[in-house]
Design a protein around this motif. Structure first.
Motif, PDB file in Angstrom:
ATOM      1  N   ARG A  14       1.141  -1.563  -6.904  1.00 15.13           N
ATOM      2  CA  ARG A  14       1.123  -0.761  -5.692  1.00 15.13           C
ATOM      3  C   ARG A  14       1.785   0.592  -5.921  1.00 15.13           C
ATOM      4  O   ARG A  14       2.652   0.735  -6.786  1.00 15.13           O
ATOM      5  CB  ARG A  14       1.856  -1.486  -4.556  1.00 15.13           C
ATOM      6  CG  ARG A  14       1.232  -2.817  -4.145  1.00 15.13           C
ATOM      7  CD  ARG A  14       1.989  -3.423  -2.979  1.00 15.13           C
ATOM      8  NE  ARG A  14       1.438  -4.731  -2.594  1.00 15.13           N
ATOM      9  CZ  ARG A  14       0.433  -4.882  -1.741  1.00 15.13           C
ATOM     10  NH1 ARG A  14      -0.124  -3.807  -1.180  1.00 15.13           N
ATOM     11  NH2 ARG A  14      -0.014  -6.096  -1.444  1.00 15.13           N
ATOM     12  N   ASP A  15       1.361   1.545  -5.122  1.00 12.37           N
ATOM     13  CA  ASP A  15       2.034   2.832  -5.101  1.00 12.37           C
ATOM     14  C   ASP A  15       3.441   2.630  -4.532  1.00 12.37           C
ATOM     15  O   ASP A  15       3.623   2.025  -3.468  1.00 12.37           O
ATOM     16  CB  ASP A  15       1.258   3.832  -4.247  1.00 12.37           C
ATOM     17  CG  ASP A  15       1.901   5.200  -4.254  1.00 12.37           C
ATOM     18  OD1 ASP A  15       2.781   5.441  -3.407  1.00 12.37           O
ATOM     19  OD2 ASP A  15       1.512   6.042  -5.093  1.00 12.37           O
ATOM     20  N   ARG A  16       4.427   3.124  -5.240  1.00 10.97           N
ATOM     21  CA  ARG A  16       5.813   2.869  -4.852  1.00 10.97           C
ATOM     22  C   ARG A  16       6.157   3.495  -3.495  1.00 10.97           C
ATOM     23  O   ARG A  16       6.965   2.936  -2.743  1.00 10.97           O
ATOM     24  CB  ARG A  16       6.744   3.419  -5.939  1.00 10.97           C
ATOM     25  CG  ARG A  16       8.219   3.104  -5.746  1.00 10.97           C
ATOM     26  CD  ARG A  16       9.014   3.559  -6.955  1.00 10.97           C
ATOM     27  NE  ARG A  16       8.772   2.673  -8.071  1.00 10.97           N
ATOM     28  CZ  ARG A  16       9.486   1.604  -8.363  1.00 10.97           C
ATOM     29  NH1 ARG A  16      10.512   1.257  -7.589  1.00 10.97           N
ATOM     30  NH2 ARG A  16       9.199   0.869  -9.410  1.00 10.97           N
ATOM     31  N   ALA A  17       5.555   4.600  -3.165  1.00 12.11           N
ATOM     32  CA  ALA A  17       5.897   5.296  -1.932  1.00 12.11           C
ATOM     33  C   ALA A  17       5.132   4.765  -0.726  1.00 12.11           C
ATOM     34  O   ALA A  17       5.697   4.570   0.346  1.00 12.11           O
ATOM     35  CB  ALA A  17       5.642   6.801  -2.088  1.00 12.11           C
ATOM     36  N   THR A  18       3.832   4.507  -0.910  1.00 16.40           N
ATOM     37  CA  THR A  18       2.984   4.135   0.229  1.00 16.40           C
ATOM     38  C   THR A  18       2.683   2.649   0.301  1.00 16.40           C
ATOM     39  O   THR A  18       2.260   2.151   1.359  1.00 16.40           O
ATOM     40  CB  THR A  18       1.655   4.899   0.161  1.00 16.40           C
ATOM     41  OG1 THR A  18       0.914   4.476  -1.004  1.00 16.40           O
ATOM     42  CG2 THR A  18       1.899   6.403   0.075  1.00 16.40           C
ATOM     43  N   GLY A  19       2.862   1.907  -0.794  1.00 13.31           N
ATOM     44  CA  GLY A  19       2.517   0.489  -0.820  1.00 13.31           C
ATOM     45  C   GLY A  19       1.033   0.232  -1.006  1.00 13.31           C
ATOM     46  O   GLY A  19       0.596  -0.926  -0.996  1.00 13.31           O
ATOM     47  N   LYS A  20       0.243   1.273  -1.202  1.00 12.19           N
ATOM     48  CA  LYS A  20      -1.197   1.124  -1.387  1.00 12.19           C
ATOM     49  C   LYS A  20      -1.493   0.436  -2.709  1.00 12.19           C
ATOM     50  O   LYS A  20      -0.868   0.715  -3.733  1.00 12.19           O
ATOM     51  CB  LYS A  20      -1.870   2.495  -1.355  1.00 12.19           C
ATOM     52  CG  LYS A  20      -3.382   2.436  -1.524  1.00 12.19           C
ATOM     53  CD  LYS A  20      -3.984   3.841  -1.506  1.00 12.19           C
ATOM     54  CE  LYS A  20      -5.488   3.780  -1.725  1.00 12.19           C
ATOM     55  NZ  LYS A  20      -6.086   5.143  -1.740  1.00 12.19           N
ATOM     56  N   VAL A  21      -2.455  -0.506  -2.706  1.00 12.15           N
ATOM     57  CA  VAL A  21      -2.832  -1.220  -3.928  1.00 12.15           C
ATOM     58  C   VAL A  21      -3.574  -0.278  -4.868  1.00 12.15           C
ATOM     59  O   VAL A  21      -4.571   0.347  -4.492  1.00 12.15           O
ATOM     60  CB  VAL A  21      -3.718  -2.438  -3.597  1.00 12.15           C
ATOM     61  CG1 VAL A  21      -4.219  -3.088  -4.882  1.00 12.15           C
ATOM     62  CG2 VAL A  21      -2.940  -3.444  -2.760  1.00 12.15           C
ATOM     63  N   ILE A  22      -3.077  -0.165  -6.077  1.00 16.30           N
ATOM     64  CA  ILE A  22      -3.706   0.681  -7.089  1.00 16.30           C
ATOM     65  C   ILE A  22      -4.622  -0.132  -7.983  1.00 16.30           C
ATOM     66  O   ILE A  22      -5.706   0.306  -8.365  1.00 16.30           O
ATOM     67  CB  ILE A  22      -2.625   1.392  -7.933  1.00 16.30           C
ATOM     68  CG1 ILE A  22      -1.765   2.288  -7.045  1.00 16.30           C
ATOM     69  CG2 ILE A  22      -3.257   2.197  -9.056  1.00 16.30           C
ATOM     70  CD1 ILE A  22      -0.608   2.932  -7.778  1.00 16.30           C
TER      71      ILE A  22
END
Length: 334
Positions: free
Chosen positions: A291-299
């Motif tokens: 996940r993106d550390r800032a937004t929590g979006k799955v990468i």
């Protein structure tokens, strides 16, 4: 320009060497020997190429149980390919420079000292361009071992592949295809494979190994350095900490949950210098995403479905102490 190009290529080589390779850690005197295959891991594991254990010049030995003889093996020795300056290219450059030097001494040929120095610069630049081209076209043919939780789902491995990629863990064989199972499916009990077990691994030890699989994954996902130091050897911890540091620098975070063992067995267990070792093949499933550390979006990874990995984990136990993870190797299970 030639010096700058040489320095740049050296930095690239060091960075890629740090992030490439297969397993990491130590298996004592068996670090560079291939563990036996098992029912859980019927194919060879990625070799350990990140270890503080010195490699013996004579190489590891294998034993022929039928003949009772040992013989040196080169199965795990790295396949070293000579670089451009060590092969034909190096011979060509040496020949040209020798010819230019002779011409300089005779006052003709390549135009004296200035021409000879210019030739050296040109050859270095040409050699550097060739090496860059070889590196560019060779990257597409490399298969990266994604360390303890890389999966292959018909898609190419990405730089943000989740879980124990030590380092970008590793480059060798990757985990197998995604295998979705109901979370409530009971996991078969681990079993030993008999002759390879020289120390008598007990069911309580196998239960402990299964628990440590889950605990290490959870500590890694939580970036809990204290728990990782307790569960792993200092050497293994250093590689895990390096990967976590790389994740933080890249602005990503590994999210691992719902880890459960599907099948496991002992590849080999032995004792040396009063210390017990047990290399265990484990097939397990988990939800594993980056996940993106800032937004929590799955990468990368699938946040909704379990994926499967097969790995060899080596556990070590010193007298009077608890088991710790000392090495992890990925296994291909196509």
């Amino acid at each position: 320009m030639a010096i700058g190009l040489t320095v740049a290529l050296t930095v690239v080589d060091v960075a890629e060497a740090r992030r490439s390779g297969g397993g990491f850690g130590s298996r004592g005197t068996r670090t560079f020997s291939q563990p036996p295959v098992t029912r859980t891991a019927p194919t060879n594991a990625a070799p350990i190429d990140r270890s503080m254990t010195p490699r013996q010049d004579a190489g590891p030995t294998t034993t022929n149980p039928a003949a009772g003889q040992t013989r040196p093996t080169t199965a795990n020795q790295p396949n070293r390919r000579p670089g451009f300056f060590n092969g034909f290219g190096g011979s060509l450059l040496v020949g040209l420079m020798v010819g230019g030097l002779i011409g300089m001494l005779m006052g003709n040929g390549l135009g004296g000292a200035a021409g000879f120095l210019g030739l050296i610069v040109q050859m270095l630049l040409i050699g550097g361009l060739i090496m860059l081209a070889m590196r560019f076209f060779g990257r597409g043919q490399q298969t990266a071992y994604a360390g303890p939780a890389e999966r292959s789902s018909g898609q190419p491995s990405s730089a943000g592949a989740p879980s124990f990629k030590i380092p970008s863990i590793g480059g060798g064989q990757a985990g197998g295809q995604a295998n979705v199972r109901p979370a409530a499916t009971p996991a078969p009990a681990p079993v030993t494979d008999g002759p390879a077990d020289e120390i008598g691994v007990q069911q309580s030890d196998l239960d402990q190994f299964e628990k440590m699989l889950k605990d290490v994954q959870a500590a890694y996902a939580a970036e809990d350095y204290g728990a990782l130091r307790r569960l792993t050897t200092p050497e293994a911890m250093s590689y895990l900490a390096e990967e976590l540091s790389d994740n933080a620098t890249s602005g990503v975070k590994n999210d691992v949950r719902d880890v459960h063992l599907v099948q496991g067995d002992v590849a080999e267990a032995w004792s040396e210098n009063g210390t017990d070792y047990a290399t265990v093949a484990m097939r397990y499933e988990s939800i594993d995403v980056m996940r993106d550390r800032a937004t929590g979006k799955v990468i990368s990874g699938d946040p909704d479905n379990l994926t499967e990995a097969v790995e060899l984990w080596t556990f070590v136990r010193k007298p009077g102490a608890e088991w710790q993870v000392s090495a992890i190797q990925g296994v291909s299970h196509d």
